[in-house]
Structure formats: C-alpha cells, structure tokens
Design an enzyme around this catalytic site. Structure first.
Site, PDB file in Angstrom:
ATOM      1  N   LYS A  83       0.884  -1.206   0.139  1.00 16.36           N
ATOM      2  CA  LYS A  83       0.036   0.021   0.088  1.00 16.36           C
ATOM      3  C   LYS A  83       0.906   1.284  -0.006  1.00 16.36           C
ATOM      4  CE  LYS A  83      -3.771   1.915   2.821  1.00 16.36           C
ATOM      5  NZ  LYS A  83      -4.622   1.781   3.957  1.00 16.36           N
ATOM      6  N   SER A 158      -9.333   2.692   3.475  1.00  9.25           N
ATOM      7  CA  SER A 158      -8.454   3.042   2.868  1.00  9.25           C
ATOM      8  C   SER A 158      -7.783   2.324   2.033  1.00  9.25           C
ATOM      9  CB  SER A 158      -7.509   4.190   3.592  1.00  9.25           C
ATOM     10  OG  SER A 158      -6.947   3.443   4.314  1.00  9.25           O
ATOM     11  N   SER A 182      -9.784   0.547   7.759  1.00 11.79           N
ATOM     12  CA  SER A 182      -9.173   0.478   6.432  1.00 11.79           C
ATOM     13  C   SER A 182      -8.699  -0.845   5.999  1.00 11.79           C
ATOM     14  CB  SER A 182      -7.974   1.312   6.402  1.00 11.79           C
ATOM     15  OG  SER A 182      -8.530   2.702   6.497  1.00 11.79           O
TER      16      SER A 182
END
Length: 471
Positions: A83, A158, A182
């Site tokens: 990520k 997220s 997230s």
C-alpha cells in the site's frame, strides 16, 4: 444502495500460472515445481495490466520485481503489492495525496521487511485515498478505484487499491492497514477476508508509532481464511511481541463452542440497513446451527465517542499539515483534499478539548471489556449500509454533507482501533441486489486472533465464499 446501471464485473482469472490459487496454494505449486516464481510474477503483472484500466488500483507497477523473486517463506514467490502509505526502498511513497511530489524511499519500512520475510514478490504499490482518511478510494482530480464486482461502486478504503486487485484475481494477497476500518471496510466491499490484528501483533506502523494513541495496524487482504492465518503465523516468526500470547498456525475450525454477542446497530446510534441486518442475522443463524450460542449484546460507549474519534481524525490531519515538509519539500497543505481540510479545520475550532478527547478514547477499553464479560466474540456489521456508488463519499462533496455520510457508514469499525483489539471482516453468504458482497465482522479480546480465525474457517467451510469468476 442500488443503481439502475447494469452490473459491470472485472476479473483476471484464467488458465495461467496463477490459475485460481490462493497464496497458500500458489506457494505449494511453486515448491512442487509445477510452476516457477518468475512465471507467476510475469503472469500476475499481465493480469494487473489487464484489469488496471477498469479498476485504477495501482500507484506503481513493476514488471520486474525491484528486489528479486521472493524465497524462503510461507509465501515463497507469491506476487503482491504494498500500500502506498508504506515505504518500499526505491519506490516513491505518495500517501494518496496531491499535496506534494513523492520521492523514492531510502529504505524499507519495518512492516515492509516483515511482509518480505514471508517470501512474497512485490510487484508495486496500490492506491489509497489521501492519507487514508476516507472509507472510499476516491480523489478530487483523479480516477477513483472501482469495485471489481461492480465498477460503478466503491472498492472501499483506505486499502481500496489492494482490495480491488485481490478481489479481481490479479494477485492472491496484498498489503493493507487499518486506522479506523481500512482493512475491514474494503474487505467487506470486495468480498474478502480482512483481519485487523491486535495492537502490537505485527511490528509497529511507522505513522502509528508517533501518535498519542496508536490506532493503526498492518496486515493483508485475502480471498481465503487460510491465507490470512498463514500470513499472521509467518509474520510472527519474523518478530513476535512478547507481551501478547503467541498465535502460531491456525489451520481450521475449532471444536470449541462459543458464546457470541450479536450487535446489529452501532453503539453510536446508527441503525444498519435492511440488507446488512439480514446478512448479519443469517450469519448468526449459521453459527447457531454449527453449535454456538448467539445472544444480543450491548456496547455502552461514551456518548461522545463518535465526536471524539472525529476530533482525533482531525488532529491527525492537522499534524500532517504541520509536518508535511518531511514528506516532500514542496508540500502545500492547501492542496490537501476537501475531507482532509475539513477534518483539520473542524479540529482547530475545538483543539483545546484534545486532552479530554484522548482521555475518553483511552477509557473505551473499559466499555469494550464490560461488553465481553461471558462472551468469546461479538458479531456485527462491518458497515452500517451496503457499498455505495462512486461519488457518494467523494472528497468533492461539501465537507458537512460528506462527514455526515461517512459517520452514517463507518459506524462499527473504529472501536477496535481505539481499544487495540483484533477484528475480522468475512464475506456473508448473501449479497446486495446489485450482486455486491456484504461483510460481517467478528471482534475479539486482545490477543485472541486465533478464535477469530477459527470461526472464520468454520463459516468458510460451511459455505465457501462467493467467487467473482462464477458470476
């Protein structure tokens, strides 16, 4: 929430080196020399290219891995992505923000090293909303990340880029992290397994270490329970927190019969929608059929919990605005998006309340512990309503309306971040009218990821999770 559009599904499953393997299955095939790690990486890169034009999930893609093909771990040669809020040496870390020009990281973040210790092959970095604040991966001036089950809908946030790639079959697993839901939110949106570990179960997140209350935990999103279980066991061989009970391998359901609390509506007063309630109620009925006891539970939070968590989000946005030049010399907080700016401005109107906010948030563990008296787990929705269409939570929505929508959606997950307890999202057997997945969430006691994994294994064994390639 539904849309009149015909569902548009995107996936990359086909007859190549990856096939329909999960990460554990792929590693077994590599070790038996049925396929090679180079071949797997090549085919994964091709899958990513095939779906990327429809999903917009990738920030950086490497056709040739920067640090070679993984070896020596439980996921030897398994392709994955990191990520883009976590440093990977040589690659820029952009945090999903247009407020600065990212530069190449000089070294791996501690969690990156822990992830690499499992033997994975990193093929790049996935997109996230600005600084991970939003429960959807959307932007003011860039294409949103789309949900592969229905591209008109959000992939969650997220960790939306990671979830989209895994759900579409481009890679079996991908890095995710969770500061308010997230990992679990995009897992719920995309029909995946997403476990937020106990605070301290994996190495501390670089951002979280600097916070007055560390709410961030790293992990992965996966298509199978065994991949998530294997990741946590392997991560523990790289580094184990001596303050937590060891986890070790978890390989299937337990014979133990559990007492499980049922929470249908959020402690902050948000009522879940009909489809979500039905999915959770159906899961409760399955658990009872499997021999567990399910009973209603109350989680009596301080009435100011939502306001306090929102203030803490605002504090994080404020701190980023103050320290942003450490990310890039050209950092300009005026270029932060509408959600980030709104959070910061709201915080500044009441910054004097910060000590009380922190004190009350830290006391949340008392209410959580009280709810668990006599219980092993709590079953609840992940989100208060089903996956919204793209645009509903966009940062271009005026802040007062946007934050109202976010709070009506993200009503269950933040408690575990504040308390530091483990929580997992798994796909329900039912879906929305549009065919989108619905996630259900199990929350546990500190350090008890084992029970979460065992009950997730039991549900997966009872009725295998829906597969996007079968649509």
């Amino acid at each position: 929430m539904t849309t009149s559009e015909e569902p548009t599904t995107v996936h990359a499953f086909r007859d190549d080196a990856l096939g329909e393997h999960d990460a554990v299955g792929l590693t077994e095939a590599i070790r038996r020399r049925q396929i090679g790690a180079v071949e797997v990486a090549r085919d994964a890169a091709a899958r990513v290219r095939d779906v990327e034009a429809r999903l917009n999930a990738v920030q950086v893609q490497l056709d040739v891995p920067a640090h070679g093909y993984g070896a020596g771990g439980v996921f030897t040669g398994v392709p994955t992505f990191v990520k883009d809020n976590t440093d990977y040496a040589g690659l820029p870390t952009g945090h999903g923000s247009a407020a600065f020009a990212p530069r190449g990281a000089r070294r791996h973040a501690p969690f990156t090293r822990q992830l690499l210790s499992t033997g994975v092959t990193v093929l790049g970095k996935t997109r996230l909303p600005e600084f991970g604040f939003s429960p959807t991966t959307e932007y003011e001036d860039a294409a949103p990340v789309s949900n592969p089950w229905h591209t008109a809908h959000s992939a969650g946030g997220s960790s939306g880029g990671s979830a989209a790639l895994v759900a579409a079959g481009a890679v079996p697993i991908a890095h995710a992290n969770d500061g308010g839901g997230s990992i679990r939110i995009p897992a719920a949106c995309c029909g995946l397994v997403g476990l937020k570990p106990t605070r301290g179960r994996v190495v501390a997140n670089a951002q979280g270490r600097q916070l007055p209350l560390d709410i961030v935990a790293d992990g992965i999103v996966s298509r199978s329970v065994r991949d998530t279980a294997a990741f946590l066991a392997a991560a523990e061989t790289h580094w184990r927190n001596p303050k937590l009970p060891p986890l070790g391998p978890v390989e299937g359901p337990s014979q133990r019969r559990l007492r499980i609390g049922l929470l249908l509506d959020s402690p902050n007063g948000v009522r879940s929608d009909a489809a979500t309630r039905a999915a959770v109620t159906e899961t409760a009925a399955t658990l009872e059929r499997l021999g567990h006891t399910v009973e209603p539970v109350e989680l009596k939070l301080d009435p100011r919990f939502t306001e306090d968590f929102l203030a803490y989000w605002g504090l994080l946005s404020f701190l980023i605005g103050v320290t942003g030049r450490t990310l890039g010399a050209d950092f300009d907080r005026r270029r932060m998006d509408g959600l980030s700016r709104g959070l910061r401005e709201t915080y500044l109107k009441g910054w004097q309340r910060t000590p009380g906010v922190l004190r009350r948030l830290k006391r949340t563990r008392e209410a959580y512990a009280a709810a668990f008296r006599g219980l092993d787990l709590v079953l609840s929705p992940v989100l208060a309503h089903t996956t919204p269409p793209i645009g509903h939570l966009s940062p271009v929505v005026p802040y007062p309306a946007l934050i109202e929508r976010i709070l009506a959606y993200v009503a269950f997950t933040p408690v575990n971040n504040v308390v530091g307890t483990p929580s997992v999202s798994v796909p329900a057997t039912s879906a929305t009218e549009d065919g989108l997945p619905i996630g259900v969430m199990f929350s546990g006691r500190p350090g008890d990821e084992r029970t979460l994994l065992e009950v997730a294994f039991a549900l997966e064994a009872d009725r295998p999770f829906r597969r996007i390639q079968d649509l």
